[in-house]
Design an enzyme around this catalytic site. Structure first.
Site, PDB file in Angstrom:
ATOM      1  N   ASP A 272      30.316  40.401  44.101  1.00 43.16           N
ATOM      2  CA  ASP A 272      31.555  39.924  44.784  1.00 43.16           C
ATOM      3  C   ASP A 272      31.472  39.907  46.342  1.00 43.16           C
ATOM      4  O   ASP A 272      30.246  40.471  47.014  1.00 43.16           O
ATOM      5  CB  ASP A 272      32.868  40.912  44.828  1.00 43.16           C
ATOM      6  CG  ASP A 272      33.696  40.393  43.220  1.00 43.16           C
ATOM      7  OD1 ASP A 272      32.993  39.790  42.579  1.00 43.16           O
ATOM      8  OD2 ASP A 272      34.556  41.205  43.187  1.00 43.16           O
ATOM      9  N   HIS A 416      28.739  44.377  44.621  1.00 51.62           N
ATOM     10  CA  HIS A 416      28.946  43.654  45.958  1.00 51.62           C
ATOM     11  C   HIS A 416      27.495  43.192  46.677  1.00 51.62           C
ATOM     12  O   HIS A 416      26.970  44.283  47.070  1.00 51.62           O
ATOM     13  CB  HIS A 416      29.687  44.609  46.873  1.00 51.62           C
ATOM     14  CG  HIS A 416      31.136  44.723  46.203  1.00 51.62           C
ATOM     15  ND1 HIS A 416      31.509  45.573  45.401  1.00 51.62           N
ATOM     16  CD2 HIS A 416      32.480  43.965  46.193  1.00 51.62           C
ATOM     17  CE1 HIS A 416      32.676  45.673  44.838  1.00 51.62           C
ATOM     18  NE2 HIS A 416      33.366  44.625  45.428  1.00 51.62           N
TER      19      HIS A 416
END
Length: 467
Positions: A272, A416
């Protein structure tokens, strides 16, 4: 007078005897030479090269077996001969090692002979075949390429740039997954490491009529050894030798095929908040090195900021997906504002790729979804089944441990790519998951492999958990 006659007769007899002995020696020498010649003629083919006087040979014996490895001998070029002999020694040592490792002691005569091919008037390939006197069958044994202008050996570092090596590696792995005799091996960590995109793994090749023929000796990729071919035209300018090839057509998107085995367990790593110009690139390198792909849920404003990184994600075989334009809480939006956050990243990716790629998956920021978001979204809403908490701990080992303690077939893992610590975690995590038998795939690949069709507005936690 009588004494003189006797001495003369004695001298004649001695002379005749010496002459007869000389003739006898000469006849014996001729017979011996003829015998050797005839013996040479009736020897198995490995004792002679098809190249006649132009070939030299390394010869030896191993466990009652004889070996002959021929190589070109160009009197006019010392550089050529030096390279040819060095390469013959490599093959000779490989044959010796193979015979030494045989469990059954067998008397064999083994020949490694060659032929040559000149490509584009400059690159000479020396192509070997191996034959033994029992099977009488010739087996390909690879070869090498010499640049006849510089009289240097051509290897992977001089023949391919990084993009070329990545394409070769991806195509080779995909081909092996679709070969009956290799598909079990092709998913294993040793094979994946041995087929990674570096020049050393793809240095043994020859070039004939616009086709690269790679050879992998026994024990590297498989017990029997492998041969594989790739047209030079697929590499274009990424093949650095001038073999008459044309440059590749200008195209922003060029993705090598990937094969996913639906019968093997799989995991989808997802990232992400990117793309990130450094971290994302490093993660992609790890994924490509290990024949893996992931799904990158990108923020639109970062796609605008880092278009080249976005294209790298797509061309690597990983999946571009949306994580909104600017990461707001979608549950606080409505109307045009909500539609903008849902659709803008898709629009940017389509424009960037000349409409060759469109986004099919969306991950809501913070995982926040309400009825309005679900009804407005044109995409399935991809959640996760494992939260690594990499954003919180910033500890690579903890990220790895959090994943491995919960992972199972069908897991969707939340990571992430904006954090440098996550890059280090990925370096450890990817080979660890492969060693446990998992394929690392995109979310879309996983759903297709599991036979799951997703609909707009669905919340997807795994292929087995959709709400």
């Amino acid at each position: 007078m009588q004494k003189k006659r006797k001495r003369k007769i004695r001298r004649l007899r001695v002379g005749n005897l010496i002459l007869l002995m000389s003739v006898a020696v000469l006849v014996l020498a001729m017979i011996a030479g003829g015998t050797i010649y005839l013996f040479h003629l009736i020897q198995p083919g490995f004792l002679r090269s098809q190249n006649g006087r132009e070939a030299e040979a390394l010869r030896g014996e191993v466990r009652e077996s004889e070996i002959a490895v021929f190589y070109p001998d160009e009197e006019s070029s010392a550089g050529w001969t030096d390279i040819a002999r060095q390469q013959a020694e490599v093959l000779f040592n490989q044959l010796q090692s193979t015979l030494n490792q045989q469990t059954e002691q067998t008397s064999l005569r083994v020949k490694a002979d060659y032929r040559t091919h000149l490509e584009n008037g400059r690159y000479c390939s020396v192509i070997y075949t191996i034959e033994d006197d029992q099977t009488q069958q010739s087996q390909p044994a690879g070869g090498y390429v010499i640049d006849m202008t510089t009289l240097t050996l051509v290897d992977g570092s001089t023949a391919f740039d990084q993009a070329g090596l990545q394409w070769i590696s991806a195509q080779f792995r995909n081909a092996m997954k679709n070969r009956e005799d290799m598909k079990e091996v092709a998913y294993t960590l040793p094979f994946i490491e041995a087929s990674a995109w570096d020049s050393g793994n793809f240095s043994a090749f020859t070039l004939e009529e616009g086709t690269l023929k790679f050879t992998f000796r026994p024990g590297v990729m498989s017990e029997q050894g492998l041969q594989w071919e790739l047209p030079v035209s697929e590499l274009g300018e990424h093949f650095l030798l001038d073999a008459g090839q044309s440059p590749l057509p200008e195209n922003k998107v060029r993705i090598a095929p990937r094969t996913v085995d639906p019968n093997r367990p799989m995991v989808a790593l997802t990232f992400d908040d990117g793309p990130h110009p450094t971290n994302t690139v490093q993660i992609l390198e790890v994924l490509q090195r290990y024949d893996s792909a992931a799904t990158f849920f990108m923020q639109g404003y970062r796609v605008e900021k880092y278009p080249e990184t976005t294209l790298m994600v797509i061309n690597s075989g990983s999946e571009a997906a949306s994580h909104s334009y600017s990461h707001p809480k979608l549950t606080k939006l409505s109307g045009d504002s909500l539609a903008f956050q849902l659709d803008k990243t898709t629009q940017l990716v389509e424009e960037l790729t000349d409409w060759q790629v469109t986004i099919r998956l969306f991950r809501p920021p913070y995982g926040l979804v309400n009825d309005q978001v679900r009804q407005t979204s044109a995409y399935p809403l991809i959640m996760w089944s494992i939260d690594t908490l990499d954003w919180k701990t910033r500890d690579p080992q903890q990220t790895v441990d959090n994943t491995l303690s919960e992972v199972k077939d069908g897991s969707i893992v939340l990571l992430h790519d904006i954090h440098a610590e996550t890059v280090e975690a990925v370096r450890q995590l990817v080979p660890a998951l492969i060693e446990q038998g998992y394929q690392l795939v995109t979310v879309d690949e996983m759903m297709q492999a599991k036979g799951v069709t997703l609909s707009a507005g669905q919340k997807v936690f795994s292929p087995y958990d959709i709400k």
